[in-house]
Design an enzyme around this catalytic site. Sequence first.
Site, short mmCIF file in Angstrom:
data_model
loop_
_atom_site.label_atom_id
_atom_site.label_comp_id
_atom_site.label_asym_id
_atom_site.label_seq_id
_atom_site.Cartn_x
_atom_site.Cartn_y
_atom_site.Cartn_z
N HIS A 282 0.85 -1.20 0.00
CA HIS A 282 0.00 0.00 0.00
C HIS A 282 0.88 1.25 0.00
O HIS A 282 1.88 1.31 0.72
CB HIS A 282 -0.89 0.00 1.25
CG HIS A 282 -1.65 1.27 1.45
ND1 HIS A 282 -1.36 2.17 2.46
CD2 HIS A 282 -2.70 1.80 0.77
CE1 HIS A 282 -2.21 3.19 2.40
NE2 HIS A 282 -3.03 2.99 1.39
N ASN A 283 0.51 2.23 -0.83
CA ASN A 283 1.28 3.48 -0.91
C ASN A 283 2.79 3.19 -0.90
O ASN A 283 3.55 3.69 -0.07
CB ASN A 283 0.93 4.41 0.25
CG ASN A 283 -0.45 5.05 0.07
OD1 ASN A 283 -1.12 4.83 -0.95
ND2 ASN A 283 -0.88 5.83 1.03
N GLU B 110 1.76 0.17 -5.53
CA GLU B 110 0.80 1.25 -5.74
C GLU B 110 1.50 2.52 -6.19
O GLU B 110 2.57 2.88 -5.69
CB GLU B 110 0.01 1.51 -4.45
CG GLU B 110 -1.12 2.50 -4.65
CD GLU B 110 -2.00 2.66 -3.42
OE1 GLU B 110 -2.97 3.42 -3.50
OE2 GLU B 110 -1.71 2.01 -2.39
N ASP C 190 0.33 6.50 -6.69
CA ASP C 190 -0.65 7.59 -6.62
C ASP C 190 -0.15 8.73 -7.50
O ASP C 190 0.84 9.40 -7.17
CB ASP C 190 -0.78 8.10 -5.18
CG ASP C 190 -1.59 7.14 -4.31
OD1 ASP C 190 -1.99 6.09 -4.83
OD2 ASP C 190 -1.81 7.45 -3.12
N HIS D 66 1.40 11.21 -1.78
CA HIS D 66 0.12 10.99 -1.12
C HIS D 66 -0.64 12.30 -1.14
O HIS D 66 -0.32 13.23 -0.41
CB HIS D 66 0.35 10.51 0.32
CG HIS D 66 -0.86 9.88 0.92
ND1 HIS D 66 -1.00 9.67 2.28
CD2 HIS D 66 -1.99 9.38 0.35
CE1 HIS D 66 -2.17 9.09 2.51
NE2 HIS D 66 -2.77 8.91 1.37
N GLU E 28 -3.54 4.82 -8.90
CA GLU E 28 -4.58 5.73 -8.42
C GLU E 28 -4.34 7.04 -9.16
O GLU E 28 -3.39 7.77 -8.88
CB GLU E 28 -4.49 5.91 -6.90
CG GLU E 28 -5.70 6.66 -6.37
CD GLU E 28 -5.78 6.62 -4.85
OE1 GLU E 28 -6.05 7.70 -4.27
OE2 GLU E 28 -5.58 5.56 -4.26
#
Length: 770
Positions: free
Chosen positions: A331-332, A361, A363, A376, A410
């Site tokens: 995650h992230n 991931e 973003d 983020h 994302e």
Amino acid sequence: MQCVRKPRRTEQEDEQLREASRRETHANLARIGFIEDEDVKAMLRGSYLQKIKSSSWMKSRFYKLQEDVRTVWYDSQKILKSARSQIFSIDDIQEVRPGHQSEGMQRYAMEIPTDRCFTVIFKGRKKNLDLVASDAKEALHWIDGLTKLKKRDSTMNKQERLDQWFQIHLQKADMDKDNKMTLNEVKRFMQMMNIHVDDMYAKELFTKSDKSKDGSLSGKEIEEFYKLVTEREEITTIFNSYSNKDHLMSMEKLTEFLRKEQRENATQEYAAKLIKSYEINVEARDDLFMTKDGFLFFLMSPEADIFNADHNQVYQDMTKPLNQYYISSSHNTYLTKDQIEGPSSIEAYISALNRGCRCVELDCWDGKNGEPVIYHGYTLTSKILFKDVIQIIDAYAFKTSQYPLILSLENHCDVEQQNVMAHHLKTILGNKLLTRTMDGKVPTHFPSPEQLKGMILVKGKRLNRLEDDESGSADEVSDEDEAADMEGGEEEKEKEKAKKVKLSKELSDLVIFCRSVHFNGFEDATANQVFYEMSSFVENKFNKLVQDTGTPFAQLNARQLSRIYPAGLRTDSSNYSPIDMWNVGCQIVALNFQTPGEEMDVYQAKFRENGFAGYNLKPKFLREKKPTFDPKNVQKGAWLDRKKLHVMIISAQQLPKSNMAKPRSAVDPLVTVEVYGVKEDNSQQVTDHIDNNGFNPMWNTSFQFDVSVPELAIIRFLLQDYDISSRNDFIGQFSLPLTSIQLGYRHIHLLSMNGDPLPSASLFVHIMIE
């Protein structure tokens, strides 16, 4: 009061110390076979190297390999510094990268010739060390020298580590370098070895070893002292049960031990192979006998490890559809610390990929000069270029595992920068990027990890289904932003879900088998979604959906992929337990890889089996077309296979000190054994603590655990330093699936908080399952 100064050493005394230091260095080099190595010699002489922290912070420091040939000392200019802050060990090094292969080098040193530059990458959270040598030859000495010492270190067996560790501490305890040990030096040595002993016990050991009665130990007396200190009573007891009157174990008796105690289907040929591999006495080895020393070497070897050696490589069927596997997921991935102000770094991607992660991931947000950035959103975390991340992924995607890598996008970029993203993905990744179905036709099921070997898949929004007609150049899709979860409140989140964003056709077309869609309920998913469409669930929503029963989620995962991610309120990058998600077959259970702890220990345990391929085949009862399994009710079904797990915690060896700031203290170790799985299997039991002994504590404590669904169970062995007034300190741990556990007398080689091997620390146990 008059201050008494210690008298200065004479020139002759200084020369004696220098000569003793040369002898010590020569002995250590001889032991590891590096006497004539020019690279190691250069490091022992030392070098002035330029340390780089930023474009304005580049300072010369003196670096020197120490006499133990294990640690590097450097001249720190910090005002508040400790002796430990000025050294690093070969054990601390993850890898040495030549040239401009770190984020720091690429940012601050691109003008410096690449052949003068190198970076020391450390394990855990310790910052990289970017260094510049005065010339290419000097840089090469350090690059090759450190790499050779690290390689030698990684190939040492347990006994070699014990011998080396013992010798180095002996040398450090010998303050006057006269190759003799006084009683005070013996006491100092015991403290270094993490044993707190009273004066009586230290004197008893000393007197037993001092055969010459001259008040010091030397030569053979030190060897005798070594044997007394390292004696393993528990191993002697086991060995004596199978050895003859001459204290030798025959090939036949070793075969009997393997069959009776270790529950292995062993042959005499296999026993002979073990003797030839681990017996150090040539005469005994030639006659196919094993001495007690050889037996100990065998018990500390991979063949006697608690983890099934066959599971260190890919052994599962990798030809099933993709959704039938658990997938190691981060995650992230770009973050190295917290979710609010933490730095973003390409090093975080390298770390995750090197640990077998198969879903990372990204973003993505609009950046300056038309270049998308990753960070983020809505926070103060730093930004890195999307292009730089894709270049790193291209370089590291398949170093640990050859099985497919999923890029979870994302996307918050405008259409123009989405087109830039698509361009970078296609041009940098080239043929590795999956841009069409396997045969160019509309698929009816997922391809397998084996079919997708060496391929990179994109997970994200897509304008149309694979079977639909071509869409236009761009169109709107729903914006499902993880950042919405930080706002709290279901109403706000639903508003976020209703938002629309424009999606570029170029980026859309790269999404093949992982099309992100909104989840509108299990019935809707069954009726209206195709197999390659998948939804993401924040942990809180997942918990609500399985509150009463997990069967609908298991059935969803039998058709499609699902992804779970941490709640937005976990701003400290803490993790949830992945167990409940795995119990209903969720494939992409994303954790914050940068945060060590119990959750990551369990997570890495799941993927330790199958050779850290990042893909683990789910149990058959979760791979059926319509599973009926419910982890909340396991009383009847194919999954029910009741077992009794018997664990005897016998002893531990060479445990590290939990608080290095207190060198004179010894740990008070205790062991916790934990079982994770379906709710009724979750359990833990704890030994008593042993006072002041981290070197060879002994418990001989037995536990029993009842396990209903062994295919979902993970076992964790946790060692802590007992503290009566505060929380116990972590010492080491090892976790593994119950299906990978070996029976009988086994050593458990412990891991650090960050999951790296603790070179000498182990736990000795006996395991039975009935």
